[in-house]
Design a protein around this motif. Structure first.
Motif, short mmCIF file in Angstrom:
data_model
loop_
_atom_site.label_atom_id
_atom_site.label_comp_id
_atom_site.label_asym_id
_atom_site.label_seq_id
_atom_site.Cartn_x
_atom_site.Cartn_y
_atom_site.Cartn_z
N ARG A 222 -3.16 -6.60 -52.93
CA ARG A 222 -4.22 -6.26 -51.40
C ARG A 222 -3.56 -7.39 -50.82
O ARG A 222 -3.07 -7.28 -50.42
CB ARG A 222 -5.40 -6.38 -52.41
N GLU A 223 -3.97 -8.62 -51.46
CA GLU A 223 -3.14 -9.91 -51.13
C GLU A 223 -2.05 -10.04 -50.31
O GLU A 223 -1.92 -10.68 -48.96
CB GLU A 223 -3.59 -10.88 -51.81
N TYR B 146 -1.04 -5.64 -48.82
CA TYR B 146 -2.46 -5.32 -47.45
C TYR B 146 -3.13 -6.00 -46.75
O TYR B 146 -4.45 -5.61 -47.45
CB TYR B 146 -2.36 -4.15 -48.42
N PRO B 147 -2.75 -6.90 -46.63
CA PRO B 147 -3.98 -7.59 -45.96
C PRO B 147 -4.80 -6.65 -44.81
O PRO B 147 -6.15 -7.07 -44.96
CB PRO B 147 -3.02 -8.90 -44.79
N ASP B 148 -4.22 -5.52 -44.48
CA ASP B 148 -5.11 -4.88 -43.35
C ASP B 148 -5.47 -3.57 -44.61
O ASP B 148 -4.35 -2.80 -43.61
CB ASP B 148 -4.15 -4.72 -41.67
N LEU B 149 -6.16 -3.23 -44.58
CA LEU B 149 -6.62 -2.26 -45.24
C LEU B 149 -6.66 -0.87 -44.32
O LEU B 149 -6.69 0.11 -44.91
CB LEU B 149 -7.71 -2.29 -46.02
N GLU B 150 -7.49 -1.31 -43.37
CA GLU B 150 -7.04 0.04 -42.46
C GLU B 150 -6.05 0.66 -41.68
O GLU B 150 -6.19 1.87 -42.40
CB GLU B 150 -8.08 -1.09 -40.60
N LYS B 151 -4.83 -0.49 -42.22
CA LYS B 151 -3.76 0.30 -41.72
C LYS B 151 -2.93 0.90 -42.94
O LYS B 151 -2.30 1.51 -43.07
CB LYS B 151 -2.73 -1.11 -41.48
#
Ligand SMILES: [Mg+2]
Length: 410
Positions: free
Chosen positions: A113-114, A117-122
């Motif tokens: 994630r870090e 995928y820092p932007d989970l919505e995206k």
């Protein structure tokens, strides 16, 4: 580090896939039945749901609510194929993917994630786009994101259709206080009725019941599970995903007949037919089992018998012999509508036996396997099975209980 789990749930999967393949069905109310001639609606298109029809309804009642409802048979093989393609899409996101049912999966992005995928919505939107690219533009899904599987699943449940819902601490309390128990993963019909009788409708309300009272009301197992759910923690049902063993523990198969059966020869033939399928699956997975179980269901009654043996079996003749032996114990007290066979206590099959009789049967079994692989299922089969046109073929179930078999690496 806090976990980050995504729960992806395809909207109205079976009906949506039909609409994806047949554009003229799009926008129309569709009910999916298991097979030609069946009357129970196992899935509905979003348009059908708007008429107030519920999954599990009978075709006749549904038609009174929505006379233009189209009832079409399911095609589980195609759904399974689509699920395998979804699995590939999910594996492009993270290596930790768990296919929960044909239309649901958990993806654990904790470790990546870090950096990725820092932007989970995206990330949610990207997955939705990739699914459309893979399966088609008509296919939409809900995605719930939380720090465990339970809340991720709750979040995808409450998200608007085609939406992405991220569980923040505030939102978590709101979801727990507003999602009725009947929509909560792992709460069955009977338990939700019992909770309703105690005036408990939402997980959050469990917090107000003293521990002792909860224990008295729901017993040692459920009192603990309910208390976990009240605070948004993972119940046993979802936790055990981590403990899943690398091979199937049992392979079973059941079938509901089109009419009631009374004739022992016909009943045994169906049990033999199911036994052949079980042995095929067990052998493909290189397993063998020690517990044999059969069940017969009537309109009111139910009977079952089982047997545990010392040496695991994986040959069709052995299973059929054991099934016949169990069947002899039945007193024929009702007409049969549903049949079930199961081989469990499965373990990896390693040691070939030295007994000449076993080796002979194994040679026959291998010959059968070769012929049926080459020329099609049931080309060579024991004589005591239903006639050709009544043979029962394997099918895929919606909840994908045999996922370790269906999604195995070949
Ligand atoms: Mg779904």
């Amino acid at each position: 580090m806090e976990r980050t789990i995504l729960h992806v749930d395809i909207n109205s999967y079976f009906a949506t896939m039909l609409q994806q393949e047949n554009p003229h069905l799009r926008g129309k109310p569709i009910g999916v039945v298991k097979d030609e001639g069946r009357t129970c609606l196992i899935a509905l298109s979003k348009e059908a749901k708007q008429f107030g029809i519920e999954t599990g309804a009978r075709k006749q009642e549904a038609l009174t609510l929505c006379p233009q409802l189209l009832c079409l048979p399911a095609s589980f093989e195609r759904y399974l194929d689509a699920t395998k393609r979804l699995q590939k899409v999910f594996l492009t996101v993270a290596p930790s993917v768990y296919i929960y049912s044909l239309d649901e999966a958990f993806i654990d992005v904790t470790d990546c994630r870090e950096h990725l995928y820092p932007d989970l919505e995206k990330l949610g939107k990207t997955i939705q786009d990739r699914i459309k690219t893979e399966l088609g533009e008509w296919v939409t899904c809900n995605i719930g994101i939380a720090n465990n599987r339970f809340m991720a699943k709750m979040a995808s449940e409450v998200a608007p259709k085609g939406g992405v819902s991220i569980v923040t601490p505030d939102k978590k309390e709101l979801i727990l206080a507003t999602t009725p128990f009947k929509d909560v993963c792992g709460i069955g019909y009977r338990l939700s009725k019992k909770l309703a009788r105690c005036n408990v409708f939402y997980p959050y309300q469990i917090r107000f019941i003293p521990e002792e009272e909860l224990h008295t009301l729901f017993g040692p197992f459920w009192s603990v599970q309910l208390a976990k759910m009240a605070y948004g923690e993972e119940p046993h049902l979802l936790q055990q995903i981590d403990r899943e063993i690398p091979h199937m523990k049992s392979v079973g198969r059941s079938i509901t007949g089109y009419h009631l059966y009374q004739n022992p020869t016909e009943i045994k033939r169906i049990l033999h037919n199911l036994s052949i399928e079980i042995i095929e699956k067990v052998r493909i997975q290189k397993l063998a089992g020690r517990n044999i179980w059969i069940g017969l269901y009537g309109q009111e009654g139910y009977w079952s018998a089982h047997l545990t043996i010392a040496t695991p079996i994986n040959q069709v003749f052995e299973l059929i012999n054991r099934v016949d032996h169990l069947y002899k114990q039945w007193n024929h007290s009702f007409e049969v509508i549903k049949f079930a066979v199961r081989l469990s206590l499965l373990e990896p099959h390693q040691q070939d036996q030295l007994l000449p009789s076993w080796q002979k049967h194994e040679s026959i079994q291998r010959a059968l396997d070769t012929i049926n692989t080459k020329f099609g299922r049931f080309t060579a089969r024991p004589a005591a099975v239903p006639p050709q046109k009544e043979l029962i073929y394997p099918e895929v179930t919606g909840f994908l209980g045999d996922k370790l078999y269906q999604l195995r690496n070949e």
